[in-house]
Design a protein around this motif. Structure first.
Motif, short mmCIF file in Angstrom:
data_model
loop_
_atom_site.label_atom_id
_atom_site.label_comp_id
_atom_site.label_asym_id
_atom_site.label_seq_id
_atom_site.Cartn_x
_atom_site.Cartn_y
_atom_site.Cartn_z
N ALA A 114 0.83 -1.20 0.00
CA ALA A 114 0.00 0.00 0.00
C ALA A 114 0.86 1.25 0.00
N HIS A 115 1.96 1.22 0.74
CA HIS A 115 2.86 2.37 0.79
C HIS A 115 3.46 2.67 -0.57
N VAL A 116 3.93 1.64 -1.26
CA VAL A 116 4.56 1.85 -2.57
C VAL A 116 3.53 2.33 -3.59
N ALA A 117 2.32 1.77 -3.55
CA ALA A 117 1.27 2.20 -4.47
C ALA A 117 0.86 3.64 -4.18
N ALA A 118 0.68 3.97 -2.90
CA ALA A 118 0.27 5.32 -2.54
C ALA A 118 1.35 6.33 -2.88
N ASN A 119 2.61 5.91 -2.81
CA ASN A 119 3.70 6.80 -3.19
C ASN A 119 3.60 7.20 -4.66
N ALA A 120 3.27 6.23 -5.52
CA ALA A 120 3.11 6.56 -6.94
C ALA A 120 1.96 7.54 -7.13
N ASP A 121 0.86 7.32 -6.44
CA ASP A 121 -0.27 8.25 -6.53
C ASP A 121 0.14 9.65 -6.08
N ALA A 122 0.93 9.71 -5.00
CA ALA A 122 1.35 11.01 -4.47
C ALA A 122 2.29 11.71 -5.45
N LEU A 123 3.18 10.96 -6.07
CA LEU A 123 4.07 11.56 -7.06
C LEU A 123 3.30 12.04 -8.29
N CYS A 124 2.19 11.36 -8.59
CA CYS A 124 1.33 11.84 -9.68
C CYS A 124 0.81 13.24 -9.39
N ASN A 125 0.58 13.54 -8.12
CA ASN A 125 0.15 14.89 -7.76
C ASN A 125 1.22 15.91 -8.11
N LEU A 126 2.49 15.55 -7.88
CA LEU A 126 3.59 16.47 -8.20
C LEU A 126 3.77 16.58 -9.71
N VAL A 127 3.53 15.50 -10.44
CA VAL A 127 3.57 15.57 -11.90
C VAL A 127 2.51 16.54 -12.41
N HIS A 128 1.32 16.47 -11.82
CA HIS A 128 0.24 17.39 -12.19
C HIS A 128 0.66 18.83 -11.90
N TRP A 129 1.29 19.05 -10.76
CA TRP A 129 1.77 20.38 -10.37
C TRP A 129 2.76 20.89 -11.42
N ALA A 130 3.72 20.04 -11.78
CA ALA A 130 4.73 20.45 -12.75
C ALA A 130 4.12 20.73 -14.12
N ALA A 131 3.11 19.96 -14.48
CA ALA A 131 2.52 20.09 -15.81
C ALA A 131 1.58 21.28 -15.94
N THR A 132 0.91 21.64 -14.84
CA THR A 132 -0.14 22.65 -14.92
C THR A 132 0.16 23.92 -14.13
N GLY A 133 1.10 23.85 -13.19
CA GLY A 133 1.35 25.00 -12.32
C GLY A 133 0.40 25.07 -11.14
N GLU A 134 -0.58 24.17 -11.09
CA GLU A 134 -1.53 24.13 -9.99
C GLU A 134 -0.90 23.41 -8.79
N GLU A 135 -0.77 24.09 -7.67
CA GLU A 135 -0.14 23.49 -6.50
C GLU A 135 -0.93 22.27 -6.03
N THR A 136 -0.30 21.13 -6.10
CA THR A 136 -0.94 19.87 -5.73
C THR A 136 0.03 19.09 -4.86
N PRO A 137 -0.08 19.21 -3.53
CA PRO A 137 0.87 18.52 -2.64
C PRO A 137 0.82 17.01 -2.82
N MET A 138 1.92 16.35 -2.46
CA MET A 138 1.95 14.89 -2.52
C MET A 138 0.82 14.31 -1.68
N TYR A 139 0.69 14.82 -0.47
CA TYR A 139 -0.36 14.37 0.45
C TYR A 139 -1.03 15.61 1.04
N ALA A 140 -2.33 15.52 1.22
CA ALA A 140 -3.05 16.65 1.83
C ALA A 140 -2.60 16.87 3.27
N SER A 141 -2.17 15.79 3.93
CA SER A 141 -1.73 15.87 5.31
C SER A 141 -0.96 14.61 5.66
N ALA A 142 -0.30 14.64 6.81
CA ALA A 142 0.39 13.44 7.30
C ALA A 142 -0.61 12.34 7.57
#
Length: 210
Positions: free
Chosen positions: A50-78
């Motif tokens: 689950a950790h490895v899968a969730a890490n990929a999902d979280a990095l997808c948020n950063l990819v979206h940030w890089a692609a669009t400029g929209e601030e999208t944190p890896m995780y909304a919270s700890a």
């Protein structure tokens, strides 16, 4: 240690190899063996998957940030990060394998879609570091390569690319403030630095990393 720089192409290839090792490791785990302990204290193989899968999902948020400029944190919270790991034990082996595969494919496609300009865009990691998007494949390669060995299916640091191990040793040694390393094979030195089981004689015990 070496001053040779790692490249984006290097990191992308290491992430690909590490992903294959992770998917191969979970394919080798019987459905009834996912509840067994991983090599990480307190985590079952389900927690780790689950950790490895969730890490990929979280990095997808950063990819979206890089692609669009929209601030999208890896995780909304700890708490959100912890919840992603905690839901692993409630999932079936089939669900975990599917999540690992789908999240890895989504991340790879997202990275494939970044333009030269977008690769240079800055994002913020879960640790609060501001980095260019070119760091994302390296972040992923560390997760999949190191954790592939943590499933306890026979994958070891000796199965990891030599270039990855060299880069990993450089990074961890610098973060730990170590200027001298014990003599031994590169995979064993890397495992020792990462706080994993190793075959080095008389090497002092280090705390966990990653």
């Amino acid at each position: 240690m070496t001053d040779a720089p790692r490249t984006l192409a290097d990191a992308r290839e290491w992430a690909r190899v590490g992903t294959e090792l992770v998917l191969g490791a979970v394919a080798d785990i019987g459905d009834g063996e996912f509840d067994a302990d991983s090599m990480l204290p307190g985590w079952t193989r389900k927690h780790l998957a689950a950790h490895v899968a969730a890490n990929a999902d979280a990095l997808c948020n950063l990819v979206h940030w890089a692609a669009t400029g929209e601030e999208t944190p890896m995780y909304a919270s700890a708490e959100e990060r912890a919840a992603g790991i905690a839901k692993g034990p409630a999932m079936s082996a089939q669900e975990l394998r599917a999540w690992l595969c789908a999240s890895a494919v989504k991340l790879a496609r997202g990275l494939d879609g970044l333009t030269a300009e977008q690769w240079r865009n800055k994002v913020v990691t879960a640790q609060g570091r501001t980095v260019p998007a070119t760091e994302l494949p390296w972040m992923r390669s560390r997760e999949v390569c190191v954790h592939a060995a943590d499933f306890g299916t026979g994958v070891s640091f000796s199965d990891l690319p030599a270039g990855f191990l060299t880069a990993l040793v450089d990074e961890i040694a610098a973060k730990r403030g170590l200027t001298e390393l014990p003599d031994g094979p590169l995979p064993e030195v890397a495992a020792w630095l990462a706080g994993r089981p190793h075959a080095l004689a008389d090497a002092p015990e280090l705390g966990p990393w990653l």
